[in-house]
Design an enzyme around this catalytic site. Structure first.
Site, mmCIF file in Angstrom:
data_model
loop_
_atom_site.group_PDB
_atom_site.id
_atom_site.type_symbol
_atom_site.label_atom_id
_atom_site.label_comp_id
_atom_site.label_asym_id
_atom_site.label_seq_id
_atom_site.Cartn_x
_atom_site.Cartn_y
_atom_site.Cartn_z
ATOM 1 N N PHE A 200 60.771 75.755 27.164
ATOM 2 C CA PHE A 200 61.694 75.032 28.041
ATOM 3 C C PHE A 200 61.348 73.548 27.989
ATOM 4 O O PHE A 200 60.263 73.151 28.369
ATOM 5 C CB PHE A 200 61.656 75.568 29.474
ATOM 6 C CG PHE A 200 62.820 75.062 30.265
ATOM 7 C CD1 PHE A 200 64.050 75.706 30.191
ATOM 8 C CD2 PHE A 200 62.713 73.908 31.028
ATOM 9 C CE1 PHE A 200 65.149 75.213 30.873
ATOM 10 C CE2 PHE A 200 63.811 73.410 31.721
ATOM 11 C CZ PHE A 200 65.030 74.077 31.641
ATOM 12 N N GLU B 100 75.853 67.869 21.557
ATOM 13 C CA GLU B 100 75.150 68.704 22.537
ATOM 14 C C GLU B 100 73.678 68.328 22.596
ATOM 15 O O GLU B 100 73.105 67.895 21.603
ATOM 16 C CB GLU B 100 75.281 70.185 22.130
ATOM 17 C CG GLU B 100 76.320 70.941 22.928
ATOM 18 C CD GLU B 100 75.894 71.203 24.368
ATOM 19 O OE1 GLU B 100 75.208 70.359 24.983
ATOM 20 O OE2 GLU B 100 76.245 72.268 24.882
ATOM 21 N N ASP B 101 73.081 68.516 23.751
ATOM 22 C CA ASP B 101 71.642 68.275 23.880
ATOM 23 C C ASP B 101 70.834 69.401 23.238
ATOM 24 O O ASP B 101 69.914 69.160 22.481
ATOM 25 C CB ASP B 101 71.246 68.085 25.358
ATOM 26 C CG ASP B 101 71.829 69.158 26.277
ATOM 27 O OD1 ASP B 101 72.570 70.048 25.798
ATOM 28 O OD2 ASP B 101 71.552 69.101 27.488
ATOM 29 N N ASP C 283 70.941 77.014 22.874
ATOM 30 C CA ASP C 283 69.984 78.052 23.244
ATOM 31 C C ASP C 283 70.595 79.417 22.880
ATOM 32 O O ASP C 283 70.537 79.818 21.722
ATOM 33 C CB ASP C 283 69.698 77.890 24.744
ATOM 34 C CG ASP C 283 68.640 78.822 25.278
ATOM 35 O OD1 ASP C 283 67.752 79.213 24.521
ATOM 36 O OD2 ASP C 283 68.696 79.182 26.468
ATOM 37 N N ARG D 73 65.365 63.868 33.567
ATOM 38 C CA ARG D 73 66.336 63.444 32.552
ATOM 39 C C ARG D 73 66.006 62.068 31.979
ATOM 40 O O ARG D 73 66.317 61.770 30.836
ATOM 41 C CB ARG D 73 67.748 63.394 33.143
ATOM 42 C CG ARG D 73 68.339 64.739 33.454
ATOM 43 C CD ARG D 73 69.848 64.577 33.686
ATOM 44 N NE ARG D 73 70.428 65.698 34.416
ATOM 45 C CZ ARG D 73 70.888 66.815 33.853
ATOM 46 N NH1 ARG D 73 70.828 66.975 32.562
ATOM 47 N NH2 ARG D 73 71.412 67.769 34.587
HETATM 48 P P1 IMP Z 1 73.302 78.110 25.897
HETATM 49 O O1 IMP Z 1 74.712 78.301 26.368
HETATM 50 O O2 IMP Z 1 72.431 79.274 26.277
HETATM 51 O O3 IMP Z 1 73.212 77.809 24.412
HETATM 52 O O4 IMP Z 1 72.670 76.947 26.706
HETATM 53 C C1 IMP Z 1 72.954 75.650 26.484
HETATM 54 C C2 IMP Z 1 72.633 74.801 27.700
HETATM 55 O O5 IMP Z 1 71.534 75.301 28.463
HETATM 56 C C3 IMP Z 1 72.205 73.443 27.251
HETATM 57 O O6 IMP Z 1 73.309 72.592 27.065
HETATM 58 C C4 IMP Z 1 71.293 73.003 28.388
HETATM 59 O O7 IMP Z 1 72.047 72.415 29.415
HETATM 60 C C5 IMP Z 1 70.668 74.264 28.892
HETATM 61 N N1 IMP Z 1 69.319 74.482 28.307
HETATM 62 C C6 IMP Z 1 68.950 75.421 27.410
HETATM 63 N N2 IMP Z 1 67.644 75.338 27.092
HETATM 64 C C7 IMP Z 1 67.161 74.301 27.814
HETATM 65 C C8 IMP Z 1 65.847 73.692 27.903
HETATM 66 O O8 IMP Z 1 64.858 74.076 27.257
HETATM 67 N N3 IMP Z 1 65.754 72.637 28.759
HETATM 68 C C9 IMP Z 1 66.806 72.176 29.481
HETATM 69 N N4 IMP Z 1 68.038 72.702 29.421
HETATM 70 C C10 IMP Z 1 68.221 73.756 28.598
HETATM 71 MG MG MG Z 2 74.116 70.878 27.662
#
Ligand code: IMP
Ligand code: MG
Length: 172
Positions: free
Chosen positions: A149, A96-97, A100, A162
């Site tokens: 962010f 995963e990138d 959050d 990206r």
């Molecule tokens: P989660 O489901 O809230 O954990 O969100 C995960 C996804 O939200 C990541 O895989 C990203 O695609 C996106 N995301 C969350 N924070 C960021 C950020 O700071 N920059 C860009 N994308 C983010």
């Molecule tokens: Mg992602």
């Protein structure tokens, strides 16, 4: 053009990826491992990490999304699913990138388990630990970051940025 503050330079990313790739190799050795790459964000991280991994990496791609702009919609859309035959009985590592709220990771873990994986670990480049709304931790986090962010190195803001070679924060 917005001003971007660099958070992690390319070199720092590469060094940490090498450590994690070696950790993973200690676990799996030469056994085949299915690395699940979540499109689109994890592609740059996955390419660089896997070039440093000395074991037998097999690649699968899937696509999930939950974000619009800077805000999570909370609803996870699976727009490119996996095939059960590619996951059943396999040792899986989800790449995963960023984690959050944790909702995406929770979804991915249970999805991969529902397809009958033998084992599942997760490895994220970035971890916004303080933002979690779901009680879940990835097996590996390369970097824990504050509630910012971030963009670049696969991560986008409405599909932009990206292709930056580093991780940065857009200064408003
Ligand atoms: P989660 O489901 O809230 O954990 O969100 C995960 C996804 O939200 C990541 O895989 C990203 O695609 C996106 N995301 C969350 N924070 C960021 C950020 O700071 N920059 C860009 N994308 C983010
Ligand atoms: Mg992602």
């Amino acid at each position: 053009m917005e001003k971007i503050r660099v958070l992690f330079e390319e070199k720092e990313l590469q060094e940490r990826e090498e450590e994690i790739a070696n950790e993973l190799y200690k676990i799996y050795g030469d056994k085949p491992v299915k690395f699940l790459i979540t499109l689109k964000g994890a592609t740059f991280f996955a390419c660089d990490l896997l070039k440093k991994y000395k074991g037998d990496a097999r690649l699968e791609f899937l696509r999930v999304s939950s974000y619009e702009g800077e805000n999570s919609t909370g609803e996870i859309k699976l727009s490119l699913p996996l095939k059960e035959e590619n996951i059943k009985g396999e040792d899986v590592v989800i790449l995963e990138d960023i984690v959050d709220t944790g909702k995406t990771l929770e979804f991915l873990r249970s999805y991969v388990n529902s397809l009958g994986a033998k084992s599942v670990r997760e490895c994220t480049l970035l971890d916004k630990k303080t933002r979690r709304t779901v009680d879940i931790q990835p097996t590996y986090s390369c970097f824990v970051i504050d509630d910012l962010f971030v963009i670049g190195y696969g991560l986008d803001y409405d599909q932009k940025y990206r292709n930056l070679p580093y991780i940065g924060v857009v200064e408003k």
